[in-house]
Design a protein around this motif. Structure first.
Motif, short mmCIF file in Angstrom:
data_model
loop_
_atom_site.label_atom_id
_atom_site.label_comp_id
_atom_site.label_asym_id
_atom_site.label_seq_id
_atom_site.Cartn_x
_atom_site.Cartn_y
_atom_site.Cartn_z
N ASN A 156 -12.98 -25.84 -32.63
CA ASN A 156 -14.08 -26.26 -31.87
C ASN A 156 -14.82 -27.48 -32.54
OD1 ASN A 156 -14.68 -23.99 -33.25
ND2 ASN A 156 -16.55 -23.74 -32.36
N VAL A 157 -14.67 -27.66 -33.76
CA VAL A 157 -15.16 -28.63 -34.56
C VAL A 157 -14.65 -30.11 -34.56
CG1 VAL A 157 -15.81 -29.06 -36.82
CG2 VAL A 157 -15.91 -26.90 -36.24
N HIS A 158 -15.31 -31.18 -34.32
CA HIS A 158 -14.95 -32.37 -34.25
C HIS A 158 -15.86 -33.28 -35.24
CE1 HIS A 158 -14.09 -30.50 -30.49
NE2 HIS A 158 -13.18 -31.50 -30.19
N VAL A 159 -15.37 -34.42 -35.35
CA VAL A 159 -15.86 -35.27 -36.32
C VAL A 159 -16.20 -36.57 -35.79
CG1 VAL A 159 -15.65 -36.40 -38.68
CG2 VAL A 159 -14.60 -34.36 -38.26
N LYS A 160 -17.55 -37.05 -35.82
CA LYS A 160 -18.26 -38.38 -35.89
C LYS A 160 -17.59 -39.12 -36.94
CE LYS A 160 -22.12 -39.02 -33.98
NZ LYS A 160 -23.40 -39.13 -34.05
N LEU A 161 -16.61 -40.14 -36.91
CA LEU A 161 -16.38 -41.26 -37.93
C LEU A 161 -17.65 -42.23 -37.82
CD1 LEU A 161 -14.90 -42.46 -40.04
CD2 LEU A 161 -13.12 -43.06 -38.23
N ALA A 208 -5.38 -36.26 -41.22
CA ALA A 208 -4.20 -35.36 -41.47
C ALA A 208 -4.92 -33.98 -41.23
CB ALA A 208 -3.88 -35.33 -42.77
N ALA A 209 -6.02 -33.64 -41.41
CA ALA A 209 -6.59 -32.27 -41.36
C ALA A 209 -6.97 -31.97 -40.01
CB ALA A 209 -7.91 -32.03 -42.19
N PHE A 210 -7.61 -32.83 -39.31
CA PHE A 210 -8.11 -32.78 -37.83
C PHE A 210 -7.30 -33.12 -36.83
CE2 PHE A 210 -12.03 -32.34 -40.43
CZ PHE A 210 -12.82 -31.27 -39.55
N GLY A 211 -6.35 -34.10 -37.07
CA GLY A 211 -5.79 -34.71 -36.29
C GLY A 211 -6.33 -36.01 -35.64
N HIS A 212 -5.67 -36.80 -34.59
CA HIS A 212 -6.38 -37.83 -34.10
C HIS A 212 -7.28 -37.67 -32.76
CE1 HIS A 212 -3.64 -39.74 -36.87
NE2 HIS A 212 -4.65 -40.60 -36.99
N ASP A 213 -7.17 -36.56 -32.31
CA ASP A 213 -7.75 -36.05 -30.95
C ASP A 213 -9.14 -35.25 -31.25
OD1 ASP A 213 -6.63 -33.75 -32.20
OD2 ASP A 213 -5.70 -32.80 -30.12
N TYR A 271 -1.70 -47.95 -32.23
CA TYR A 271 -2.45 -48.26 -30.94
C TYR A 271 -2.74 -46.79 -30.34
CZ TYR A 271 -3.56 -49.64 -26.05
OH TYR A 271 -4.11 -49.73 -25.02
N GLU A 272 -2.01 -45.88 -30.10
CA GLU A 272 -2.40 -44.85 -29.61
C GLU A 272 -3.40 -44.07 -30.02
OE1 GLU A 272 1.26 -46.29 -27.98
OE2 GLU A 272 0.80 -45.44 -30.22
N GLN A 273 -3.42 -43.95 -31.38
CA GLN A 273 -4.46 -43.23 -32.24
C GLN A 273 -5.84 -43.89 -31.96
OE1 GLN A 273 -2.40 -43.33 -35.95
NE2 GLN A 273 -1.16 -41.37 -35.69
N LYS A 274 -5.88 -45.14 -32.06
CA LYS A 274 -7.13 -45.98 -31.52
C LYS A 274 -7.47 -45.69 -30.46
CE LYS A 274 -5.65 -49.75 -35.03
NZ LYS A 274 -5.09 -51.25 -34.99
N ALA A 275 -6.70 -45.58 -29.48
CA ALA A 275 -7.19 -45.36 -28.02
C ALA A 275 -7.99 -43.76 -28.02
CB ALA A 275 -5.95 -45.27 -27.25
N LEU A 276 -7.54 -42.99 -28.83
CA LEU A 276 -8.27 -41.85 -29.04
C LEU A 276 -9.54 -41.75 -29.68
CD1 LEU A 276 -5.30 -39.41 -29.86
CD2 LEU A 276 -6.57 -39.49 -27.55
N VAL A 277 -9.38 -42.34 -30.92
CA VAL A 277 -10.65 -42.38 -31.84
C VAL A 277 -11.65 -43.31 -31.35
CG1 VAL A 277 -11.41 -43.06 -34.09
CG2 VAL A 277 -9.25 -41.71 -33.66
N LEU A 278 -11.38 -44.35 -30.93
CA LEU A 278 -12.46 -45.55 -30.42
C LEU A 278 -12.80 -45.25 -28.97
CD1 LEU A 278 -10.74 -48.53 -31.93
CD2 LEU A 278 -12.69 -47.30 -32.82
N GLY A 279 -12.22 -44.30 -28.17
CA GLY A 279 -12.98 -43.84 -26.92
C GLY A 279 -12.27 -42.75 -26.02
N GLY A 280 -10.97 -42.53 -26.08
CA GLY A 280 -10.43 -41.62 -25.34
C GLY A 280 -11.19 -40.02 -25.84
N ALA A 332 -14.19 -39.29 -26.87
CA ALA A 332 -15.48 -39.26 -26.30
C ALA A 332 -15.38 -39.29 -24.84
CB ALA A 332 -16.44 -40.44 -26.81
N ARG A 333 -14.64 -39.92 -24.27
CA ARG A 333 -14.31 -39.75 -22.78
C ARG A 333 -14.18 -38.16 -22.29
NH1 ARG A 333 -14.62 -41.92 -18.45
NH2 ARG A 333 -15.10 -43.89 -19.39
N ARG A 334 -13.09 -37.42 -22.86
CA ARG A 334 -12.77 -36.22 -22.55
C ARG A 334 -13.84 -35.10 -22.96
NH1 ARG A 334 -9.48 -35.82 -26.46
NH2 ARG A 334 -10.55 -34.19 -27.76
N LEU A 335 -14.48 -35.19 -24.44
CA LEU A 335 -15.45 -34.34 -24.59
C LEU A 335 -16.90 -34.38 -23.81
CD1 LEU A 335 -15.28 -34.50 -28.74
CD2 LEU A 335 -14.35 -32.87 -27.36
N PHE A 336 -17.25 -35.54 -23.19
CA PHE A 336 -18.51 -35.71 -22.61
C PHE A 336 -18.15 -35.89 -20.97
CE2 PHE A 336 -19.04 -37.14 -26.91
CZ PHE A 336 -19.38 -36.09 -27.50
#
Length: 307
Positions: free
Chosen positions: A193-198, A223-228, A272-281, A283-287
């Motif tokens: 349940n812990v996420h990170v704000k980069l 590597a520790a948290f994954g890209h999601d 590209y897929e990792q950027k789609a998650l970190v830079l937007g995806g 946040a869209r899912r969590l909120f």
């Protein structure tokens, strides 16, 4: 699926209200929030940010929600001095302009955890937020190790650790800005349940853009948290006032909003897929954000240019 970077939806997980470069005249001050919303919108339009979580005053959030519904989801700061934090969490959850709360568990003045955290003053925030489903950002200023106990007590609560878990200048004292607490952040990865704000990594770079020397640590974080479980936030109004990047410049301009985004957007360290998650995806899912709107701009030409 397109792999064109221009097709990415970009969601900034943290902006504060920008201020005009010089104080407003007295007759303009009643319109302060309007100026701030439009300054933020213009900055976002200029670099291609679609949505930005507004960690700002309620006046800004409400006005932004009226003018650009869905573009500035609000993050309400829950001050530990509030007499009824549980009711405050419920009030924020019921407000359609808000998507999250923020707990200032660390004291930015000295980069230490507030004594009220150990005393349990913040506990009603976490218990009620878990009950009503309100994600909570946590400003730890280097004390992220203390979030382990919260994650254990509230496994169904979305917790986001701000600023990659470390104290950052400008705000915290310069001498407190070190990668050392980053090791504590990596330990939190075992809690799903812990996420990170980069956010703010370029501040810890010893190089100019594109801050390549931060990647050994960022690679460990991914590597520790994954890209999601990692979401990008700029905090651009803070980073632009930093005494960085190094080198000769005609004026001090800190780390610009564009540099803040582009060191990730154009990095070869992420697919590209990792950027789609970190830079937007993520946040869209969590909120649970609404779809982007074509009504957000850019504003039409209205001054006769090009005629």
């Amino acid at each position: 699926m397109s792999t064109n970077l221009e097709s990415l939806e970009i969601i900034d997980a943290q902006i504060h209200e920008p201020w005009p470069g010089k104080p407003l005249d007295e007759d303009m001050k009643p319109q302060t929030s309007l100026w701030q919303v439009e300054l933020a919108r213009e900055a976002m339009d200029a670099i291609g940010v679609d949505i930005a979580l507004a960690v700002t005053s309620e006046a800004f959030i409400e006005l932004a929600h009226q003018r650009y519904p869905g573009r500035f989801p609000g993050v309400h700061t829950l001050f530990h001095t509030h007499p009824d934090l549980a009711s405050e969490v419920r009030r924020i959850r019921a407000n359609p302009a808000m998507v999250a709360g923020r707990a200032l568990v660390g004291d930015f003045i000295n980069a230490r955890m507030r004594p009220e955290f150990a005393a349990g003053v913040f506990d009603p925030i976490y218990a009620t937020a878990e009950e009503v489903g309100l994600p909570i950002f946590n400003s730890t200023h280097g004390g992220c190790a203390h979030m382990a106990a919260v994650a254990e007590r509230h496994p169904n609560l979305i917790l986001i650790v701000d600023h990659i878990g470390v104290a950052q200048h400008p705000v915290s004292p310069p001498e407190t800005m070190t990668w050392a607490p980053f090791e504590d952040l990596l330990e939190l990865a075992k809690y799903p349940n812990v996420h990170v704000k980069l956010c703010g990594a370029p501040l810890l770079s010893q190089e100019n853009y594109p801050y390549e020397d931060v990647w050994p640590n960022l690679d460990r974080m991914f590597a520790a948290f994954g890209h999601d479980r990692i979401l990008w936030g700029s905090d651009y109004t803070r980073l632009r006032s930093a005494d960085l990047p190094k080198g000769d410049r005609p004026r001090r301009r800190g780390i610009t909003y564009g540099e803040n985004l582009n060191y990730l957007l154009h990095s070869g360290h992420l697919t590209y897929e990792q950027k789609a998650l970190v830079l937007g995806g993520n946040a869209r899912r969590l909120f649970n954000l609404p779809p982007a709107s074509q009504d957000w701009g850019p504003p039409p030409m209205s001054w006769g240019f090009g005629r």
